[in-house]
Design a protein around this motif. Structure first.
Motif, PDB file in Angstrom:
ATOM      1  N   HIS A 253     -21.369 -18.686  16.282  1.00  0.00           N
ATOM      2  CA  HIS A 253     -22.508 -19.587  16.060  1.00  0.00           C
ATOM      3  C   HIS A 253     -23.454 -19.737  17.257  1.00  0.00           C
ATOM      4  O   HIS A 253     -23.689 -20.828  17.756  1.00  0.00           O
ATOM      5  CB  HIS A 253     -22.040 -20.956  15.578  1.00  0.00           C
ATOM      6  N   LEU A 254     -24.019 -18.621  17.706  1.00  0.00           N
ATOM      7  CA  LEU A 254     -24.984 -18.682  18.806  1.00  0.00           C
ATOM      8  C   LEU A 254     -26.217 -19.468  18.374  1.00  0.00           C
ATOM      9  O   LEU A 254     -26.848 -19.148  17.370  1.00  0.00           O
ATOM     10  CB  LEU A 254     -25.392 -17.277  19.229  1.00  0.00           C
ATOM     11  N   SER A 255     -26.562 -20.486  19.156  1.00  0.00           N
ATOM     12  CA  SER A 255     -27.785 -21.232  18.870  1.00  0.00           C
ATOM     13  C   SER A 255     -28.810 -21.093  19.989  1.00  0.00           C
ATOM     14  O   SER A 255     -29.982 -21.404  19.791  1.00  0.00           O
ATOM     15  CB  SER A 255     -27.480 -22.723  18.645  1.00  0.00           C
ATOM     16  N   SER A 256     -28.382 -20.638  21.165  1.00  0.00           N
ATOM     17  CA  SER A 256     -29.240 -20.661  22.351  1.00  0.00           C
ATOM     18  C   SER A 256     -29.784 -19.278  22.675  1.00  0.00           C
ATOM     19  O   SER A 256     -29.026 -18.362  23.018  1.00  0.00           O
ATOM     20  CB  SER A 256     -28.443 -21.187  23.549  1.00  0.00           C
ATOM     21  N   ALA A 257     -31.096 -19.137  22.641  1.00  0.00           N
ATOM     22  CA  ALA A 257     -31.721 -17.861  22.976  1.00  0.00           C
ATOM     23  C   ALA A 257     -31.621 -17.555  24.467  1.00  0.00           C
ATOM     24  O   ALA A 257     -31.749 -16.398  24.871  1.00  0.00           O
ATOM     25  CB  ALA A 257     -33.187 -17.872  22.539  1.00  0.00           C
ATOM     26  N   SER A 258     -31.367 -18.564  25.294  1.00  0.00           N
ATOM     27  CA  SER A 258     -31.287 -18.309  26.732  1.00  0.00           C
ATOM     28  C   SER A 258     -30.097 -17.421  27.094  1.00  0.00           C
ATOM     29  O   SER A 258     -30.066 -16.822  28.164  1.00  0.00           O
ATOM     30  CB  SER A 258     -31.196 -19.634  27.502  1.00  0.00           C
ATOM     31  N   ALA A 259     -29.098 -17.324  26.201  1.00  0.00           N
ATOM     32  CA  ALA A 259     -27.934 -16.483  26.462  1.00  0.00           C
ATOM     33  C   ALA A 259     -28.155 -15.024  26.090  1.00  0.00           C
ATOM     34  O   ALA A 259     -27.308 -14.177  26.384  1.00  0.00           O
ATOM     35  CB  ALA A 259     -26.728 -17.025  25.699  1.00  0.00           C
ATOM     36  N   LEU A 260     -29.277 -14.713  25.460  1.00  0.00           N
ATOM     37  CA  LEU A 260     -29.471 -13.356  24.941  1.00  0.00           C
ATOM     38  C   LEU A 260     -29.524 -12.302  26.036  1.00  0.00           C
ATOM     39  O   LEU A 260     -29.020 -11.191  25.859  1.00  0.00           O
ATOM     40  CB  LEU A 260     -30.733 -13.303  24.084  1.00  0.00           C
ATOM     41  N   ALA A 261     -30.122 -12.631  27.182  1.00  0.00           N
ATOM     42  CA  ALA A 261     -30.217 -11.639  28.260  1.00  0.00           C
ATOM     43  C   ALA A 261     -28.829 -11.248  28.747  1.00  0.00           C
ATOM     44  O   ALA A 261     -28.541 -10.057  28.960  1.00  0.00           O
ATOM     45  CB  ALA A 261     -31.058 -12.195  29.406  1.00  0.00           C
ATOM     46  N   ARG A 308     -35.556 -20.537  17.506  1.00  0.00           N
ATOM     47  CA  ARG A 308     -35.202 -19.952  16.208  1.00  0.00           C
ATOM     48  C   ARG A 308     -35.795 -18.553  16.055  1.00  0.00           C
ATOM     49  O   ARG A 308     -35.109 -17.625  15.607  1.00  0.00           O
ATOM     50  CB  ARG A 308     -35.694 -20.865  15.087  1.00  0.00           C
ATOM     51  N   GLU A 309     -37.052 -18.391  16.426  1.00  0.00           N
ATOM     52  CA  GLU A 309     -37.694 -17.089  16.248  1.00  0.00           C
ATOM     53  C   GLU A 309     -37.089 -16.038  17.173  1.00  0.00           C
ATOM     54  O   GLU A 309     -36.996 -14.858  16.812  1.00  0.00           O
ATOM     55  CB  GLU A 309     -39.207 -17.217  16.466  1.00  0.00           C
ATOM     56  N   LEU A 310     -36.651 -16.443  18.358  1.00  0.00           N
ATOM     57  CA  LEU A 310     -35.985 -15.503  19.253  1.00  0.00           C
ATOM     58  C   LEU A 310     -34.641 -15.057  18.679  1.00  0.00           C
ATOM     59  O   LEU A 310     -34.236 -13.905  18.872  1.00  0.00           O
ATOM     60  CB  LEU A 310     -35.805 -16.135  20.635  1.00  0.00           C
ATOM     61  N   LEU A 311     -33.954 -15.944  17.964  1.00  0.00           N
ATOM     62  CA  LEU A 311     -32.711 -15.543  17.304  1.00  0.00           C
ATOM     63  C   LEU A 311     -32.987 -14.515  16.214  1.00  0.00           C
ATOM     64  O   LEU A 311     -32.230 -13.538  16.052  1.00  0.00           O
ATOM     65  CB  LEU A 311     -31.998 -16.765  16.720  1.00  0.00           C
ATOM     66  N   TRP A 312     -34.043 -14.717  15.442  1.00  0.00           N
ATOM     67  CA  TRP A 312     -34.414 -13.714  14.440  1.00  0.00           C
ATOM     68  C   TRP A 312     -34.692 -12.363  15.099  1.00  0.00           C
ATOM     69  O   TRP A 312     -34.234 -11.310  14.622  1.00  0.00           O
ATOM     70  CB  TRP A 312     -35.646 -14.177  13.662  1.00  0.00           C
ATOM     71  N   GLU A 313     -35.431 -12.383  16.204  1.00  0.00           N
ATOM     72  CA  GLU A 313     -35.727 -11.125  16.902  1.00  0.00           C
ATOM     73  C   GLU A 313     -34.449 -10.450  17.395  1.00  0.00           C
ATOM     74  O   GLU A 313     -34.311  -9.219  17.333  1.00  0.00           O
ATOM     75  CB  GLU A 313     -36.672 -11.399  18.079  1.00  0.00           C
ATOM     76  N   ARG A 366     -40.396 -13.123   6.809  1.00  0.00           N
ATOM     77  CA  ARG A 366     -40.695 -12.383   8.037  1.00  0.00           C
ATOM     78  C   ARG A 366     -40.802 -10.886   7.792  1.00  0.00           C
ATOM     79  O   ARG A 366     -40.867 -10.098   8.751  1.00  0.00           O
ATOM     80  CB  ARG A 366     -39.618 -12.674   9.093  1.00  0.00           C
ATOM     81  N   GLY A 367     -40.797 -10.455   6.523  1.00  0.00           N
ATOM     82  CA  GLY A 367     -40.941  -9.041   6.199  1.00  0.00           C
ATOM     83  C   GLY A 367     -39.695  -8.224   6.452  1.00  0.00           C
ATOM     84  O   GLY A 367     -39.760  -6.998   6.593  1.00  0.00           O
ATOM     85  N   ILE A 368     -38.534  -8.878   6.484  1.00  0.00           N
ATOM     86  CA  ILE A 368     -37.265  -8.187   6.713  1.00  0.00           C
ATOM     87  C   ILE A 368     -36.638  -7.866   5.358  1.00  0.00           C
ATOM     88  O   ILE A 368     -36.573  -8.718   4.471  1.00  0.00           O
ATOM     89  CB  ILE A 368     -36.319  -9.059   7.560  1.00  0.00           C
ATOM     90  N   ALA A 369     -36.154  -6.654   5.196  1.00  0.00           N
ATOM     91  CA  ALA A 369     -35.684  -6.169   3.900  1.00  0.00           C
ATOM     92  C   ALA A 369     -34.358  -6.814   3.494  1.00  0.00           C
ATOM     93  O   ALA A 369     -33.527  -7.171   4.342  1.00  0.00           O
ATOM     94  CB  ALA A 369     -35.522  -4.655   3.933  1.00  0.00           C
ATOM     95  N   LEU A 370     -34.147  -6.916   2.196  1.00  0.00           N
ATOM     96  CA  LEU A 370     -32.915  -7.474   1.659  1.00  0.00           C
ATOM     97  C   LEU A 370     -31.700  -6.675   2.123  1.00  0.00           C
ATOM     98  O   LEU A 370     -30.650  -7.260   2.449  1.00  0.00           O
ATOM     99  CB  LEU A 370     -32.981  -7.500   0.126  1.00  0.00           C
ATOM    100  N   GLU A 371     -31.811  -5.364   2.170  1.00  0.00           N
ATOM    101  CA  GLU A 371     -30.662  -4.566   2.584  1.00  0.00           C
ATOM    102  C   GLU A 371     -30.264  -4.847   4.042  1.00  0.00           C
ATOM    103  O   GLU A 371     -29.099  -4.706   4.424  1.00  0.00           O
ATOM    104  CB  GLU A 371     -30.915  -3.066   2.381  1.00  0.00           C
ATOM    105  N   THR A 372     -31.228  -5.265   4.852  1.00  0.00           N
ATOM    106  CA  THR A 372     -30.915  -5.642   6.231  1.00  0.00           C
ATOM    107  C   THR A 372     -30.076  -6.911   6.260  1.00  0.00           C
ATOM    108  O   THR A 372     -29.108  -7.026   7.020  1.00  0.00           O
ATOM    109  CB  THR A 372     -32.208  -5.830   7.035  1.00  0.00           C
TER     110      THR A 372
END
Length: 479
Positions: A253-261, A308-313, A366-372
């Motif tokens: 359950h990652l919620s924090s984008a600061s951990a992504l790096a 939230r948007e950084l998590l999507w990315e 966000r234009g992301i496909a269902l199969e994704t």
């Protein structure tokens, strides 16, 4: 591939859009003994065992593999008034989920010994209408006792640990030193550690710096009490432990984008680290949560829109591997304890039944496909626990399966030889969530009133339609 056997199929499903091994095509899917036995052209002359066993989906429906939700708190035995296997598995099926993996808490006893695991299996066996597997737990008292290896050999899919207080006394958290010890012990038999990554020192520091308003009803105060550094520090400890031990770990359950790096760097280094996020972090944002709205309380918390948007990315670029519900329900009295106090309310989101559709709704926008999305919530989650095409899994009673049958067939994809866990789904059908109609035990959910896309028109587990007469499904083991 064509079917050459004259033996009739138990079920044939036909759809103009069938997601076959990740690719859309018109297809007829023939099922025999719980396994996809053949995939042919849409009009393939497949014979069936009964007049009603050949079904063509309407044009607005697609045929998908069932979702595999690897993060579900069923809470039975011990806290069955919060949730139970009968209600949770029916909610799962209604949401297109054909397999769940149950967390070792908040049941009593927690799944930290083989004896406790057997109690869980006994509770699940006669009630569950989707397949169910189990996580074990790591707590200070079962480190170095032999319980972890015994649980591994008994078939749990891995081991849950908290690095900060869990919220229930019977499942205490590990210190940083104990985290390292746990990974050393698990690495000896290549066990998977799954981690609630929040650092207690950072939590204490945040609490000391806050001037919290009386009653604790201000949502922004709750978020500031669990800042991003709480997750980032804990995840860095996990990465350090992986580097020392060579083990395997999965961040829950990652919620924090600061951990992504740090996560990206660890993966680039070749460390065996995977990461999930959850539908509520991808759907909601802190700016839209009002004071006292404790239906949104979870730990770690729902953060701001930019986060939230950084998590999507990060999902799209593969930094975050999968999405799982973290279905963590409670009674309404606990969820709304303290009349809107975030200090007192139970922290958990009940979302099992709507999780797939919530993520599809956000992806579609966000234009992301269902199969994704299916990759994140079916093939990816199946792979995490060894239930996919490249993993191995077995089944236990009821419905115990011989080698080559549905109990050992891979999940997460529609493929010949794969499990006939299938979902008829209408992706463009809108609906509004009404928590009072959801199948989980208590009519409380942060998704109540949300406008989502997608309707689940049918769910089949091992080729059997889940309805009011559905027989018990299987209990799964890691093998």
């Amino acid at each position: 591939m064509p079917e050459t056997s004259p033996t009739p199929f138990d079920l044939v499903l036909r759809a103009e859009r069938t997601l076959v091994e990740g690719v859309w095509r018109p297809a007829a899917v023939g099922v025999r003994d719980g396994v996809v036995a053949a995939i042919g052209a849409l009009d393939a002359p497949f014979a069936t065992t009964g007049l009603d066993a050949d079904r063509t989906l309407p044009a607005d429906q697609v045929l998908l593999p069932g979702m595999v939700d690897t993060h579900v708190h069923v809470n039975e035995p011990g806290r069955t008034e919060w949730e139970g296997f009968a209600s949770a598995t029916r909610a799962a099926a209604a949401g297109g989920v054909t397999t769940i993996v149950d967390m070792p808490l908040n049941s009593i006893p927690p799944t930290v010994t083989v004896e406790a695991l057997e109690l869980k299996r006994a509770a699940a066996a006669a009630q569950s209408v989707v397949d169910v597997g189990f996580w074990g737990g790591v707590i200070p008292s079962n480190l170095g006792t032999g319980d972890l290896r015994a649980l591994h050999e008994a078939g749990v899919f891995g081991f849950k640990a908290f690095l900060s207080p869990s919220g229930v006394d019977e499942f205490p958290h590990l210190s940083t030193e104990q985290l390292f010890a746990a990974l050393r012990e698990l690495t000896a038999f290549d066990g998977l550690l799954i981690v609630h990554a929040e650092d207690p020192g950072q939590l204490d520091a945040a609490a000391a710096s806050l001037e919290v308003t009386a009653g604790g009803a201000v949502y922004d105060d709750f978020v500031r009490s669990r800042p991003e550094a709480v997750e980032q520090t804990a995840i860095e400890h996990v990465i350090d432990a992986l580097r020392e031990t060579g083990g395997r770990a999965h961040v829950l359950h990652l919620s924090s984008a600061s951990a992504l790096a740090a996560i990206r760097a660890a993966k680039a280094e070749g460390l065996r680290l995977t990461v999930e996020t959850c539908p509520h972090y991808l759907t909601f944002d802190a700016e839209s949560i009002g004071d006292g709205e404790t239906q949104y309380k979870c730990c770690p918390p729902i953060r701001d829109e930019r986060n939230r948007e950084l998590l999507w990315e990060a999902l799209v670029d593969g930094t975050v591997d999968i999405v799982a519900s973290d279905h963590s329900p409670s009674t309404a009295a606990l969820k709304f304890a303290g009349d809107g106090s975030f200090d007192l309310a139970w922290g958990g989101i009940a979302g099992l039944e709507v999780s797939f559709r919530a993520v599809w709704t956000g992806a579609r926008a966000r234009g992301i496909a269902l199969e994704t999305v299916v990759g994140w919530m079916s093939s990816g989650t199946a792979a995490l626990v060894g239930l996919g095409a490249t993993g191995s899994a077995g089944a236990a009673a009821p419905g115990s399966a011989a080698p080559g049958s549905a109990g050992r067939a891979p999940k997460g994809s529609i493929a010949v030889g794969g499990a006939a866990d299938l979902v008829a789904f209408a992706p463009e059908t809108p609906f509004t969530v009404d928590a009072s109609t959801l199948r989980h035990r208590n009519p409380v959910s942060a998704f109540d009133g949300a406008s989502l896309m997608g309707a689940v028109a049918g769910t089949w587990v091992a080729g059997v339609l889940v309805d009011s007469d559905a027989p018990p499904a299987r209990l799964l083991r890691r093998v």
